[in-house]
Scaffold this motif. Structure first.
Motif, mmCIF file in Angstrom:
data_model
loop_
_atom_site.group_PDB
_atom_site.id
_atom_site.type_symbol
_atom_site.label_atom_id
_atom_site.label_comp_id
_atom_site.label_asym_id
_atom_site.label_seq_id
_atom_site.Cartn_x
_atom_site.Cartn_y
_atom_site.Cartn_z
ATOM 1 N N LEU A 146 4.449 -1.320 -2.475
ATOM 2 C CA LEU A 146 3.415 -2.126 -2.766
ATOM 3 C C LEU A 146 2.679 -2.061 -3.788
ATOM 4 C CD1 LEU A 146 1.676 -0.847 1.269
ATOM 5 C CD2 LEU A 146 2.475 -3.446 0.135
ATOM 6 N N GLN A 147 2.811 -0.666 -4.652
ATOM 7 C CA GLN A 147 1.872 -0.056 -6.153
ATOM 8 C C GLN A 147 2.561 -1.384 -6.428
ATOM 9 O OE1 GLN A 147 2.992 3.955 -5.565
ATOM 10 N NE2 GLN A 147 0.682 4.746 -6.360
ATOM 11 N N SER A 148 4.631 -1.027 -6.792
ATOM 12 C CA SER A 148 5.173 -1.894 -7.901
ATOM 13 C C SER A 148 4.801 -3.363 -7.599
ATOM 14 C CB SER A 148 6.577 -1.362 -6.906
ATOM 15 O OG SER A 148 6.772 -2.283 -6.371
ATOM 16 N N GLU A 149 4.963 -4.002 -6.267
ATOM 17 C CA GLU A 149 4.217 -5.387 -6.140
ATOM 18 C C GLU A 149 2.609 -5.394 -6.886
ATOM 19 O OE1 GLU A 149 6.210 -7.672 -5.275
ATOM 20 O OE2 GLU A 149 7.499 -6.131 -5.633
ATOM 21 N N GLY A 150 1.537 -4.601 -7.088
ATOM 22 C CA GLY A 150 0.261 -4.256 -7.593
ATOM 23 C C GLY A 150 -0.598 -4.841 -6.279
ATOM 24 N N CYS A 151 -0.148 -4.757 -5.492
ATOM 25 C CA CYS A 151 -1.579 -4.463 -4.495
ATOM 26 C C CYS A 151 -2.607 -3.096 -5.025
ATOM 27 C CB CYS A 151 -1.066 -3.883 -2.797
ATOM 28 S SG CYS A 151 -2.063 -3.736 -1.442
ATOM 29 N N GLN A 152 -3.526 -4.043 -4.212
ATOM 30 C CA GLN A 152 -4.649 -3.046 -5.096
ATOM 31 C C GLN A 152 -5.379 -1.518 -3.792
ATOM 32 O OE1 GLN A 152 -5.406 -6.164 -5.529
ATOM 33 N NE2 GLN A 152 -6.151 -6.939 -7.338
ATOM 34 N N GLN A 153 -4.932 -2.012 -3.227
ATOM 35 C CA GLN A 153 -5.836 -0.844 -1.818
ATOM 36 C C GLN A 153 -5.014 -0.979 -0.583
ATOM 37 O OE1 GLN A 153 -9.770 -2.046 -0.601
ATOM 38 N NE2 GLN A 153 -10.423 -0.321 -2.321
ATOM 39 N N TYR A 154 -4.993 0.670 0.154
ATOM 40 C CA TYR A 154 -4.371 -0.140 1.435
ATOM 41 C C TYR A 154 -4.503 1.022 2.440
ATOM 42 C CZ TYR A 154 -2.333 5.075 0.887
ATOM 43 O OH TYR A 154 -2.210 6.770 0.388
ATOM 44 N N GLN A 155 -4.579 0.817 3.541
ATOM 45 C CA GLN A 155 -5.017 1.504 5.193
ATOM 46 C C GLN A 155 -4.213 1.718 5.561
ATOM 47 O OE1 GLN A 155 -8.003 -1.457 5.479
ATOM 48 N NE2 GLN A 155 -8.730 0.031 7.198
ATOM 49 N N GLY A 156 -4.029 3.398 5.947
ATOM 50 C CA GLY A 156 -2.249 3.383 7.379
ATOM 51 C C GLY A 156 -2.850 4.688 7.586
ATOM 52 N N PHE A 157 -1.503 4.411 8.612
ATOM 53 C CA PHE A 157 -1.620 6.406 9.707
ATOM 54 C C PHE A 157 -1.614 7.334 8.119
ATOM 55 C CE2 PHE A 157 -1.236 5.126 13.780
ATOM 56 C CZ PHE A 157 -2.652 4.327 13.654
ATOM 57 N N LEU A 158 -0.184 6.997 6.879
ATOM 58 C CA LEU A 158 0.476 7.758 5.624
ATOM 59 C C LEU A 158 -0.766 8.476 5.003
ATOM 60 C CD1 LEU A 158 2.236 8.643 4.040
ATOM 61 C CD2 LEU A 158 2.316 6.453 2.985
ATOM 62 N N PHE A 159 -1.519 8.002 4.554
ATOM 63 C CA PHE A 159 -3.486 8.361 4.143
ATOM 64 C C PHE A 159 -4.174 8.920 5.893
ATOM 65 C CE2 PHE A 159 -7.722 9.003 2.770
ATOM 66 C CZ PHE A 159 -7.232 9.504 1.838
ATOM 67 N N SER A 160 -4.162 8.199 6.973
ATOM 68 C CA SER A 160 -5.982 8.822 7.415
ATOM 69 C C SER A 160 -5.367 7.562 8.589
ATOM 70 C CB SER A 160 -6.853 9.043 6.933
ATOM 71 O OG SER A 160 -8.024 9.470 7.425
ATOM 72 N N ARG A 161 -6.010 8.040 10.032
ATOM 73 C CA ARG A 161 -6.119 7.374 10.795
ATOM 74 C C ARG A 161 -7.604 6.897 11.079
ATOM 75 N NH1 ARG A 161 -2.320 7.702 15.465
ATOM 76 N NH2 ARG A 161 -0.634 8.414 14.653
ATOM 77 N N PRO A 162 -8.151 5.779 11.709
ATOM 78 C CA PRO A 162 -9.579 6.039 11.818
ATOM 79 C C PRO A 162 -10.535 7.785 11.891
ATOM 80 C CG PRO A 162 -8.329 3.883 12.995
ATOM 81 C CD PRO A 162 -7.493 4.950 12.615
ATOM 82 N N LEU A 163 -11.563 7.684 11.739
ATOM 83 C CA LEU A 163 -12.034 8.341 12.277
ATOM 84 C C LEU A 163 -13.321 8.372 12.786
ATOM 85 C CD1 LEU A 163 -10.763 10.641 8.833
ATOM 86 C CD2 LEU A 163 -9.442 10.866 10.895
#
Ligand code: C2E
Ligand code: MG
Ligand code: MG
Ligand code: MG
Length: 274
Positions: A247-264
């Motif tokens: 996603l970084q290489s494609e130039g996407c701006q933001q992400y969400q996901g368990f890799l960073f955090s689950r819903p809290l």
């Protein structure tokens, strides 16, 4: 209910249908009470800036803390929509999300944004705009910190009516996002006419990015399309580092996901911001 014991196949079938019906009715009754009983809660999942790694905002995700355990939205939102309960429930979600965001702003997290899911059934109901205005006034939140996420399905039926509604939300200062983008039936010519700011790439494509060239092609195409139309892109459901790098290489701006955090929970989210 079939009363005779040891019945034939027809009785079995009608029995399981009536059991299903009873189960549904019970769920409906519990759901109707849940709102006045205060059984709904919001969880918050961070939206992370791909370039800086900072938390730019959060998405509010509804949970039902019922007497039979915590129930995820996929298990009750469709029924709440059928019952019309989605209208008061959706208002509760928006009011609660705004109240929480105001508390976070007041606690020094002044630039945090909040994304709120709105179902089409809720947003086309008469009185929606008036309810939104009331909530904004009560909470004291500037709508430019708020993004409304609408899923593609049904967004494109009666498009002219939708455009008018979306336009008035834009004029109030809201940002608008098309959720689960790529899974519905959006026509590109309609997309051009909708006053949206963001496309949210569905998780079904993201999770195949590491092993399917066609899914990678779809994700790149969505990002390219968004950039060409001056829209932001957010990717949902990132679980692996390779997905993030792609996603970084494609130039996407933001992400969400368990890799960073689950819903809290609100408290956990605040701790994470600190
Ligand atoms: P959505 O808006 O597309 O939200 C993203 C869903 O993906 C959330 O599920 C989230 O927990 C999940 N998710 C996020 N990152 C990951 C990941 O890395 N891996 C996996 N496996 N899942 C991930 P959740 O909370 O169960 O919500 C499901 C759907 O229910 C939402 O999809 C949204 O369409 C709907 N929903 C949630 N809250 C509300 C609400 O307040 N109002 C309405 N109308 N719909 C809501
Ligand atoms: Mg969403
Ligand atoms: Mg989504
Ligand atoms: Mg989704």
């Amino acid at each position: 209910f079939a009363k005779k014991q040891g019945g034939d196949g027809f009785q079995f079938a009608s029995r399981s249908i009536s059991e299903m019906y009873e189960k549904r009715l019970r769920l409906e009754t519990r759901l109707r009470r849940a709102l006045s009983n205060g059984e709904f809660i919001l969880y918050y999942q961070p939206k992370v800036d791909l370039e800086t790694g900072a938390i730019g905002g959060v998405e509010a995700l509804l949970r039902w803390d019922s007497d039979e355990g915590v129930i995820p939205p996929g298990d009750f939102i469709p029924m709440a929509e059928e019952m019309g309960l989605i209208i008061p429930l959706g208002e509760w979600v928006m009011a609660e999300a705004c109240r929480q965001l105001k508390a976070w702003h007041d606690a020094g997290k002044n630039h945090l944004g909040m994304a709120i899911n709105v179902s089409v059934r809720q947003f086309t109901a008469p009185g929606f705009i008036a309810a939104v205005k009331r909530i904004i006034q009560t909470s004291g939140i500037d709508p430019r910190y708020l993004t409304l996420e609408l899923t593609e399905s049904h967004l494109f039926d009666d498009i002219d009516e939708k455009i008018i509604l979306l336009q008035s939300l834009k004029e109030m200062g809201f940002k608008l996002s098309i959720d689960d983008f790529g899974t519905g039936y959006s026509s590109l010519s309609y997309l051009r006419r909708l006053p949206v700011d963001e496309l949210k790439i569905d998780r079904s494509f993201i999770k195949e990015v590491s092993d399917r060239a066609d899914s990678r092609a779809i994700v790149s195409t969505i990002i390219f399309l968004a950039r060409s139309l001056n829209l932001r892109t957010v990717a949902e459901g990132i679980e692996k580092q390779v997905e993030l790098e792609f996603l970084q290489s494609e130039g996407c701006q933001q992400y969400q996901g368990f890799l960073f955090s689950r819903p809290l929970s609100a408290a956990e989210l605040f701790a994470k911001l600190e």
